[in-house]
Design a protein around this motif. Sequence first.
Motif, PDB file in Angstrom:
ATOM      1  N   LEU A  34       0.808  -1.222   0.000  1.00  0.00           N
ATOM      2  CA  LEU A  34       0.000   0.000   0.000  1.00  0.00           C
ATOM      3  C   LEU A  34       0.840   1.270   0.000  1.00  0.00           C
ATOM      4  N   GLU A  35       2.176   1.114   0.068  1.00  0.00           N
ATOM      5  CA  GLU A  35       3.024   2.281   0.327  1.00  0.00           C
ATOM      6  C   GLU A  35       3.077   3.277  -0.826  1.00  0.00           C
ATOM      7  N   LEU A 199     -15.710   0.040   6.920  1.00  0.00           N
ATOM      8  CA  LEU A 199     -15.644  -1.282   6.302  1.00  0.00           C
ATOM      9  C   LEU A 199     -15.309  -2.323   7.357  1.00  0.00           C
ATOM     10  N   PHE A 200     -16.145  -3.342   7.459  1.00  0.00           N
ATOM     11  CA  PHE A 200     -15.831  -4.511   8.272  1.00  0.00           C
ATOM     12  C   PHE A 200     -15.412  -5.637   7.328  1.00  0.00           C
ATOM     13  N   MET A 201     -14.188  -6.135   7.506  1.00  0.00           N
ATOM     14  CA  MET A 201     -13.701  -7.290   6.754  1.00  0.00           C
ATOM     15  C   MET A 201     -13.719  -8.495   7.684  1.00  0.00           C
ATOM     16  N   ARG A 202     -14.345  -9.566   7.257  1.00  0.00           N
ATOM     17  CA  ARG A 202     -14.324 -10.777   8.073  1.00  0.00           C
ATOM     18  C   ARG A 202     -13.757 -11.939   7.263  1.00  0.00           C
ATOM     19  N   GLY A 203     -13.075 -12.834   7.952  1.00  0.00           N
ATOM     20  CA  GLY A 203     -12.650 -14.065   7.314  1.00  0.00           C
ATOM     21  C   GLY A 203     -13.852 -14.970   7.138  1.00  0.00           C
ATOM     22  N   LYS A 249      -7.660  -1.109  -0.734  1.00  0.00           N
ATOM     23  CA  LYS A 249      -7.504  -0.092  -1.786  1.00  0.00           C
ATOM     24  C   LYS A 249      -8.841   0.342  -2.351  1.00  0.00           C
ATOM     25  N   ALA A 250      -9.704  -0.605  -2.650  1.00  0.00           N
ATOM     26  CA  ALA A 250     -11.006  -0.271  -3.229  1.00  0.00           C
ATOM     27  C   ALA A 250     -11.837   0.605  -2.283  1.00  0.00           C
TER      28      ALA A 250
END
Length: 253
Positions: A34-35, A199-203, A249-250
């Motif tokens: 992401l840098e 945004l919640f990201m879950r596995g 990123k999105a």
Amino acid sequence: MTLNYKKIGQGEPLIILHGLFGSADNWMSIAKELENDFTIYLVDQRNHGESPKSDEWTYKAMAEDLAGFLTSQGLEAVNLMGHSMGGKTAMNFALKYPGKVKKLIIADIAPRYYDPHHQSILEGLNAIDLENLSSRKEAEDTLSKYISEKGIRQFLLKNLGRNEESKFTWKVNLPVITEKIENVGEALQGNQTFENPTLFMRGANSDYIQDQDKADLEKFFPDYKLISIKNAGHWLHAEQPAAVVATIKAFLK
């Protein structure tokens, strides 16, 4: 409290907070992807990594640590991401200081209360006799009696360092974490809301964020999205890094 951190990249600021028994280094491989788009601050939370140790270990304290960190870096508003315990810190911070957070990303943790479930880890770490420890292998052999998964043992043993006398020592504040482990499962309190995009990201293979948690997500974070990362458990950034990077990123762009 002055927190230890690593800074890489260029662009809009993004702060990343690790989870329990973790450190800034856990997210370095993600940060490197992401840098080119963000200035990334990888922060060690109190009682972890190279940050100071303290008898006080609550989300209120960790949120205040983060507020002080923003001030020390001259940051007025940032994108903020946290995994597990770091996600709870990030949620608490966003609710108390909504003007300081542009967008919020929470990795595999919900606002609700979680029962303590790290007892075997704590028993294993406390069973390692640092005074007489001669090697990392010896430490892993002891830990293997409590934790069968080699990957988890290796992750935990990243917390094993040496002091100025070259004796083994813990980077985490193991006595305080052992005593106050219930604090890490604490639910979000109050009626505040964070209105900015979240945004919640879950596995997909994890049970940390369940469908019945959606009511809580909406209560505290009305402008939220929930995305499941396929073929990933709780350590989604380690198991599916490309998918996690693409999702970050999105959302931030």
